[in-house]
Scaffold this active site. Structure first.
Site, PDB file in Angstrom:
ATOM      1  N   THR A 179      -0.765  -2.101  -1.986  1.00 10.12           N
ATOM      2  CA  THR A 179      -1.694  -2.842  -2.688  1.00 10.12           C
ATOM      3  C   THR A 179      -0.774  -3.223  -3.654  1.00 10.12           C
ATOM      4  O   THR A 179      -0.705  -4.707  -4.088  1.00 10.12           O
ATOM      5  CB  THR A 179      -2.667  -1.839  -3.322  1.00 10.12           C
ATOM      6  OG1 THR A 179      -3.490  -1.245  -2.177  1.00 10.12           O
ATOM      7  CG2 THR A 179      -3.578  -2.951  -4.397  1.00 10.12           C
ATOM      8  N   ASN A 205      -5.536  -3.086  10.478  1.00 20.14           N
ATOM      9  CA  ASN A 205      -6.042  -1.629  10.093  1.00 20.14           C
ATOM     10  C   ASN A 205      -7.233  -1.503  10.807  1.00 20.14           C
ATOM     11  O   ASN A 205      -7.623   0.032  10.632  1.00 20.14           O
ATOM     12  CB  ASN A 205      -6.069  -1.599   8.565  1.00 20.14           C
ATOM     13  CG  ASN A 205      -6.695  -2.709   8.116  1.00 20.14           C
ATOM     14  OD1 ASN A 205      -6.496  -3.922   7.914  1.00 20.14           O
ATOM     15  ND2 ASN A 205      -7.651  -2.175   6.920  1.00 20.14           N
ATOM     16  N   GLN A 249       0.373  -0.610   8.368  1.00 24.03           N
ATOM     17  CA  GLN A 249      -0.185   0.289   9.512  1.00 24.03           C
ATOM     18  C   GLN A 249       0.697   0.316  10.513  1.00 24.03           C
ATOM     19  O   GLN A 249       0.345   1.275  11.540  1.00 24.03           O
ATOM     20  CB  GLN A 249      -1.493  -0.275  10.134  1.00 24.03           C
ATOM     21  CG  GLN A 249      -2.777  -0.159   8.938  1.00 24.03           C
ATOM     22  CD  GLN A 249      -3.333   1.183   8.957  1.00 24.03           C
ATOM     23  OE1 GLN A 249      -2.993   1.997   9.736  1.00 24.03           O
ATOM     24  NE2 GLN A 249      -4.023   1.243   7.905  1.00 24.03           N
ATOM     25  N   SER A 268       2.902   1.651   2.818  1.00 28.60           N
ATOM     26  CA  SER A 268       2.615   2.927   2.038  1.00 28.60           C
ATOM     27  C   SER A 268       2.851   4.036   2.611  1.00 28.60           C
ATOM     28  O   SER A 268       2.764   4.257   4.003  1.00 28.60           O
ATOM     29  CB  SER A 268       1.162   2.819   1.842  1.00 28.60           C
ATOM     30  OG  SER A 268       0.723   1.908   0.844  1.00 28.60           O
ATOM     31  N   HIS A 279       1.876   7.093   2.535  1.00 30.53           N
ATOM     32  CA  HIS A 279       0.806   7.972   3.045  1.00 30.53           C
ATOM     33  C   HIS A 279       0.043   7.724   4.348  1.00 30.53           C
ATOM     34  O   HIS A 279      -0.811   8.307   4.690  1.00 30.53           O
ATOM     35  CB  HIS A 279      -0.445   7.886   2.038  1.00 30.53           C
ATOM     36  CG  HIS A 279      -1.539   6.759   1.513  1.00 30.53           C
ATOM     37  ND1 HIS A 279      -2.537   6.707   2.218  1.00 30.53           N
ATOM     38  CD2 HIS A 279      -1.243   5.572   1.302  1.00 30.53           C
ATOM     39  CE1 HIS A 279      -3.199   5.365   2.023  1.00 30.53           C
ATOM     40  NE2 HIS A 279      -2.364   4.949   1.358  1.00 30.53           N
ATOM     41  N   THR A 309       8.810   4.685 -14.904  1.00 28.25           N
ATOM     42  CA  THR A 309       9.751   5.975 -14.455  1.00 28.25           C
ATOM     43  C   THR A 309       9.427   6.279 -13.087  1.00 28.25           C
ATOM     44  O   THR A 309       8.432   6.335 -12.597  1.00 28.25           O
ATOM     45  CB  THR A 309       9.207   7.204 -15.466  1.00 28.25           C
ATOM     46  OG1 THR A 309       9.301   6.784 -16.813  1.00 28.25           O
ATOM     47  CG2 THR A 309      10.156   8.527 -15.209  1.00 28.25           C
ATOM     48  N   CYS A 316     -11.021   0.573   2.595  1.00 27.92           N
ATOM     49  CA  CYS A 316     -10.834  -0.295   1.253  1.00 27.92           C
ATOM     50  C   CYS A 316     -11.942  -1.471   1.392  1.00 27.92           C
ATOM     51  O   CYS A 316     -12.118  -2.131   0.248  1.00 27.92           O
ATOM     52  CB  CYS A 316      -9.523  -0.953   1.380  1.00 27.92           C
ATOM     53  SG  CYS A 316      -8.138   0.127   1.033  1.00 27.92           S
TER      54      CYS A 316
HETATM   55  N1  PMP Z   1      -2.593  -3.108   3.842  1.00 24.53           N
HETATM   56  C1  PMP Z   1      -3.083  -2.542   4.769  1.00 24.53           C
HETATM   57  C2  PMP Z   1      -2.984  -3.146   6.235  1.00 24.53           C
HETATM   58  C3  PMP Z   1      -3.889  -1.164   4.695  1.00 24.53           C
HETATM   59  O1  PMP Z   1      -4.511  -0.572   5.659  1.00 24.53           O
HETATM   60  C4  PMP Z   1      -3.892  -0.619   3.562  1.00 24.53           C
HETATM   61  C5  PMP Z   1      -4.423   0.816   3.115  1.00 24.53           C
HETATM   62  N2  PMP Z   1      -5.801   0.943   3.740  1.00 24.53           N
HETATM   63  C6  PMP Z   1      -3.332  -1.242   2.441  1.00 24.53           C
HETATM   64  C7  PMP Z   1      -2.686  -2.348   2.625  1.00 24.53           C
HETATM   65  C8  PMP Z   1      -3.345  -0.788   0.934  1.00 24.53           C
HETATM   66  O2  PMP Z   1      -2.393   0.576   0.874  1.00 24.53           O
HETATM   67  P1  PMP Z   1      -2.511   1.462  -0.282  1.00 24.53           P
HETATM   68  O3  PMP Z   1      -4.097   1.764  -0.396  1.00 24.53           O
HETATM   69  O4  PMP Z   1      -1.803   2.610   0.006  1.00 24.53           O
HETATM   70  O5  PMP Z   1      -2.079   0.541  -1.545  1.00 24.53           O
END
Ligand code: PMP
Length: 374
Positions: free
Chosen positions: A71, A150, A178, A198, A200, A241, A328
């Site tokens: 994001t 996604n 993704q 990301s 995660h 930081t 999201c």
């Molecule tokens: N772009 C895509 C294609 C995503 O799937 C996601 C997370 N669902 C994001 C951006 C945003 O990632 P984050 O929530 O880790 O900032």
């Protein structure tokens, strides 16, 4: 409980967790300090993590900036390019089925006088490259197209879009959140100007990601205006930081992905085939969204006629964690499916299988739940 919502987030890999713990217990030094060994070790760890990410993306580590995740990276890159190149033009091209962090960033810019063209897609979810080409004009400063979707998993032809942008001398950003760790992302082979991801989504920690800011015509990292005013971290482009526990965890997740990806994907594809075949045997009326021959391995968007997806996800929630679509934009219907001309998205469920998926259990639970609903 079988967890199948890995497109929303993945659990943390045990090697990643182990790497991180030390950085929360004893190695808490700040890499921007410089006089004592703990800080110097943090500097080394920062460098090492950047190299691990670079290895996975096949790029030079100097072009990678740590952010809090995709994001932030999407905001940073799109708003940064908009500000930096506003004298050249105020036109941006993206697609209608990008993630909200791209779409809402573009909407924000529209309010400050930028023009955004939202190109369409075909019924499998490939963004229309001809529309991108037709939309590029003198004032265009950026094209932003996601690598893999996604919600439905369809992969875009990023090589072709990157070539087009190079030919037209327009900067190109891809949201690769993704796809990294699931397909081969090689930035030496497919050069893009900017990329977001990301940790995660690849079994790493939450709250850490990368903005790849590629070289300019002179081969130097482009300098984008910072989102946050503050310190000199990350080449004076991303103040704050360094979250070292997250950074070393992210690096480790990339190392594991680089090491295990081929085997992981092979196993997932096997499971996916079995899952699809068994489901179709029991319910031949089930259909799959997106490009089944060219998609993110493991991600399945499935239409099950006769169900209400929200009720269904709740009904099975004690046994299987699945979702109706993107976490999201869960409060509204799926704009991605609407743009595939599938307006009745309320029977769609998104699964994301992993190599640990107990396929027989999943199928049994699903079919049982479906028969109860009937
Ligand atoms: N772009 C895509 C294609 C995503 O799937 C996601 C997370 N669902 C994001 C951006 C945003 O990632 P984050 O929530 O880790 O900032």
């Amino acid at each position: 409980m079988i967890y199948l919502d890995n497109a929303a987030t993945t659990p943390m890999d045990s090697e990643v967790l182990e790497t991180m713990i030390e950085y929360m217990k004893t190695e808490y030094g700040n890499p921007s300090s410089k006089y004592y060994p703990q800080a110097l070790r943090a500097q080394e760890a920062l460098k090492h993590a950047r190299e691990q990410v670079a290895e996975l993306l096949d790029c030079d580590q100097e072009y990678l900036l740590f952010t809090s995740g995709s994001t932030e990276s999407n905001n940073f890159i799109i708003k940064g390019v908009a500000e930096k190149f506003s004298k050249k033009g105020k036109h941006i091209i993206t697609s209608k089925i990008e993630h909200k962090s791209v779409l809402n960033t573009c909407k924000h810019l529209e309010k400050s006088g930028y023009e955004v063209t939202y190109v369409g897609n075909d019924e499998l979810g490939h963004v229309n490259i001809e529309e991108i080409e037709a939309a590029i004009k003198e004032e265009t400063i950026l094209v932003s197209i996601m690598w893999g979707n996604n919600e439905i998993g369809t992969l875009n032809d990023i090589e072709k879009i990157s070539e087009l942008c190079r030919k037209k001398e327009v900067l190109f950003h891809t949201d690769a959140t993704q796809v990294v760790g699931k397909i081969n992302v090689n930035l030496k082979k497919i050069p893009v100007d900017f990329l977001s991801m990301s940790a995660h989504k690849i079994y790493g920690p939450k709250g850490i990601g990368i903005a790849y800011i590629g070289p300019d015509d002179l081969g130097l990292r482009m300098k984008l205006p910072s989102l946050l005013d503050g310190g000199d971290q990350e080449y004076k482009m991303r103040a704050g930081t360094h979250a070292m526990h997250n950074i070393v965890g992210f690096g480790k997740a990339c190392e594991v992905a680089e090491r295990d990806m081929d085997l992981y994907v092979l196993q997932i594809l096997k499971l996916e085939n079995k899952f699809k075949n068994e489901l179709l045997k029991a319910r031949p009326d089930i259909t799959f969204n997106g490009d089944q021959d060219n998609k993110i391995p493991g991600l399945l968007s499935i239409n099950i006629p006769g169900i209400n997806n929200e009720l269904f996800c709740k009904q099975v929630s004690n046994e299987i964690a699945i979702s109706t679509g993107s976490a999201c934009s869960i409060s509204e219907g799926s704009y991605v499916l609407s743009n595939l001309n599938k307006p009745s998205s309320n029977n769609t469920i998104r699964f994301y299988l992993t190599f640990a998926s107990e396929i027989n259990d999943i199928i049994k639970t699903l079919l049982q739940a479906l028969s109860t609903l009937k």
